[in-house]
Design an enzyme around this catalytic site. Structure first.
Site, PDB file in Angstrom:
ATOM      1  N   PRO A   1      -5.699  76.306   4.565  1.00  9.95           N
ATOM      2  CA  PRO A   1      -6.754  74.891   4.990  1.00  9.95           C
ATOM      3  C   PRO A   1      -7.171  74.759   6.118  1.00  9.95           C
ATOM      4  O   PRO A   1      -6.788  75.131   6.897  1.00  9.95           O
ATOM      5  CB  PRO A   1      -5.998  74.032   4.194  1.00  9.95           C
ATOM      6  CG  PRO A   1      -4.590  74.774   3.056  1.00  9.95           C
ATOM      7  CD  PRO A   1      -3.996  75.623   4.544  1.00  9.95           C
ATOM      8  N   CYS A   2      -8.574  74.388   5.563  1.00  7.32           N
ATOM      9  CA  CYS A   2      -9.758  74.153   6.945  1.00  7.32           C
ATOM     10  C   CYS A   2      -9.400  72.882   7.325  1.00  7.32           C
ATOM     11  O   CYS A   2      -9.612  72.445   6.823  1.00  7.32           O
ATOM     12  CB  CYS A   2     -11.299  75.031   6.657  1.00  7.32           C
ATOM     13  SG  CYS A   2     -12.370  74.118   7.855  1.00  7.32           S
ATOM     14  N   GLN A   3      -8.799  72.010   8.746  1.00  6.27           N
ATOM     15  CA  GLN A   3      -8.914  70.962   8.699  1.00  6.27           C
ATOM     16  C   GLN A   3      -8.899  71.013  10.289  1.00  6.27           C
ATOM     17  O   GLN A   3     -10.388  71.593  11.455  1.00  6.27           O
ATOM     18  CB  GLN A   3      -7.069  71.005   8.487  1.00  6.27           C
ATOM     19  CG  GLN A   3      -6.945  70.688   7.126  1.00  6.27           C
ATOM     20  CD  GLN A   3      -5.294  70.189   7.925  1.00  6.27           C
ATOM     21  OE1 GLN A   3      -4.404  69.869   8.014  1.00  6.27           O
ATOM     22  NE2 GLN A   3      -5.024  69.559   5.948  1.00  6.27           N
TER      23      GLN A   3
ATOM     24  N   TYR B   1      -8.452  71.406  13.881  1.00  6.26           N
ATOM     25  CA  TYR B   1      -7.470  71.153  15.150  1.00  6.26           C
ATOM     26  C   TYR B   1      -7.282  70.527  16.427  1.00  6.26           C
ATOM     27  O   TYR B   1      -6.748  71.628  17.047  1.00  6.26           O
ATOM     28  CB  TYR B   1      -7.675  72.796  14.797  1.00  6.26           C
ATOM     29  CG  TYR B   1      -8.107  73.464  13.863  1.00  6.26           C
ATOM     30  CD1 TYR B   1      -7.114  73.365  12.656  1.00  6.26           C
ATOM     31  CD2 TYR B   1      -8.920  74.334  13.211  1.00  6.26           C
ATOM     32  CE1 TYR B   1      -7.246  74.283  11.941  1.00  6.26           C
ATOM     33  CE2 TYR B   1      -9.168  75.000  12.282  1.00  6.26           C
ATOM     34  CZ  TYR B   1      -7.967  74.441  11.092  1.00  6.26           C
ATOM     35  OH  TYR B   1      -8.047  75.235   9.692  1.00  6.26           O
TER      36      TYR B   1
END
Length: 417
Positions: A90-92, A94
């Protein structure tokens, strides 16, 4: 070199279906290739149930190496050694934060799931890595463009990797969905492949010699390009990257020894796989069809509109959106499928039925076909798998055909090690 794979964020097994060219015959899984999946992890933190994992073990069997636990709780030393690490994470956020003492630098962390991958890289040092993410990763966050991807690149660099990336629109390369995702291929400095690519120029890797250039050809003239570095001379650590990095990443690129070349590219040729080819040709259950009342609702949702709204401060404005094809054009690939597919919203597909000519929603089987999974892959009767969950899982899935194509090239690379 053995073809051993670890699959993180496994979902319903998209990477495995692609790499092993999986088929489903008489509800039995047939894996045509010989990638050995030595460990897989799938955990959905936001739900009480684990439908994706239930689908995975139904198809690939229950095993001590098929893990349904929060990856953050797992000792990475217990993960088997492997040749290829794969995952669609998932894109969170960073970014990294300083520890209270300021000495360790990266003890405070956000974007937990990326840091779990980073820990695997540090502990296990897999020779090759193949990851998938949403394309907005390259430009997030909006307040500091490119920072998140810069953090990832520096993490790979710190662990001895070069990486290539490409945003691939599956619909432009003969697959049945216009799904745009960024794919990342990394290779460790101990591999022969790393040494081979080290002799190539950065542009040559992007346009001719890299894995993506071979499997998904692009025009050799970039629409735009840029270079930068993220070496220790410019950024001393990950915290420094997190605080200061700001760079425009294009849809294609390479990082080698801290030097980055990125270019805005376009496909050399575009091949179309139309939506009509995945639609069922048999009679479809009446529950998928639009009635007169729902027809008007869908027509409104798909149409252009201007809606008066108010901002929190009371200021008035018009919310505008353009019209969409209604029904969907069957002569082009499907639009990107979301987890909300078939719910009453603009993004759900409405198609003209092959048999009756009436308008209806997609069936779960058609949703699987759009992502190129075997028919009825998510139809797990023993687990009471609801159709809502089946659509949700397909909205989260990747296009299997892309992995199948990349897998053949990676297989050749490993055979030459």
């Amino acid at each position: 070199m053995e073809k051993k794979v670890v699959e993180l964020f496994a979902g319903v097994g998209g990477f495995r279906c692609g790499l092993n060219q999986v088929k489903l015959e008489n509800n039995q899984v047939i894996e045509e290739n010989n990638w050995d999946f030595v460990w897989a992890n799938q955990w959905e933190p936001s739900t009480k149930t684990q439908p994706a994992f239930e689908c995975y073990i139904e198809r690939f069997g229950e095993s001590e190496t098929h893990i349904n636990e929060d990856i953050g709780t797992i000792d990475k030393e217990t993960i088997p050694n492997h040749t290829l690490l794969v995952g669609g994470f998932p894109c969170q956020d960073y970014s990294v934060a300083r520890s209270l003492s300021g000495e360790q630098g990266i003890e405070g962390k956000k974007g937990v799931l990326w840091w779990e991958i980073a820990e695997v890289l540090e502990v296990k040092r897999p020779p090759f890595v193949l990851l998938e993410n949403v394309d907005r990763l390259l430009r997030s966050p909006s307040s500091q463009r490119g920072r998140d991807f810069g953090v990832m690149l520096r993490t790979f660099l710190n662990n001895g990797y070069s990486i290539e990336w490409r945003v691939i629109n599956a619909g432009e390369y003969g697959f049945p969905q216009k799904r745009r995702r960024v794919f990342i291929f990394a290779y460790h400095e101990t591999t022969d492949y790393y040494k081979k690519m080290d002799k190539k120029s950065l542009p040559d890797i992007v346009f001719d010699d890299g894995i993506f250039a071979k499997d998904f050809p692009i025009n050799t003239t970039p629409l735009d390009k840029g270079k930068t570095i993220i070496t220790k001379d410019k950024y001393k650590d990950l915290v420094n990257i997190s605080d200061e990095f700001d760079f425009h990443f294009f849809n294609s690129g390479i990082m080698k020894k801290g030097k980055i070349y990125t270019a805005k590219t376009e496909p050399k040729t575009i091949t179309i796989s139309p939506l009509k080819d995945v639609l069922e040709t048999n009679k479809v259950d009446e529950k998928y069809f639009l009635d007169d009342e729902s027809f008007e609702k869908w027509k409104y949702l798909k149409g252009s509109k201007k809606i008066p709204r108010k901002k929190p401060n009371g200021e008035c404005y018009n919310f505008s959106e353009g019209s969409m094809a209604f029904p969907d054009n069957l002569d082009v690939p499907a639009r990107t499928m979301l987890t909300s597919e078939t719910s009453v919203n603009r993004s759900s597909h409405v198609v003209k039925d092959n048999v009756t000519g009436k308008l209806r929603l997609l069936t779960p089987l058609e949703a699987e076909r759009i992502n190129m999974f075997p028919d009825n892959w998510t139809n797990i009767e023993s687990k009471n798998m609801t159709e809502k969950r089946r659509y949700f899982m397909m909205g989260n899935a990747l296009v299997v055909g892309i992995i199948k194509k990349l897998g053949k090239t990676i297989e050749k690379i490993i055979e030459e090690e």
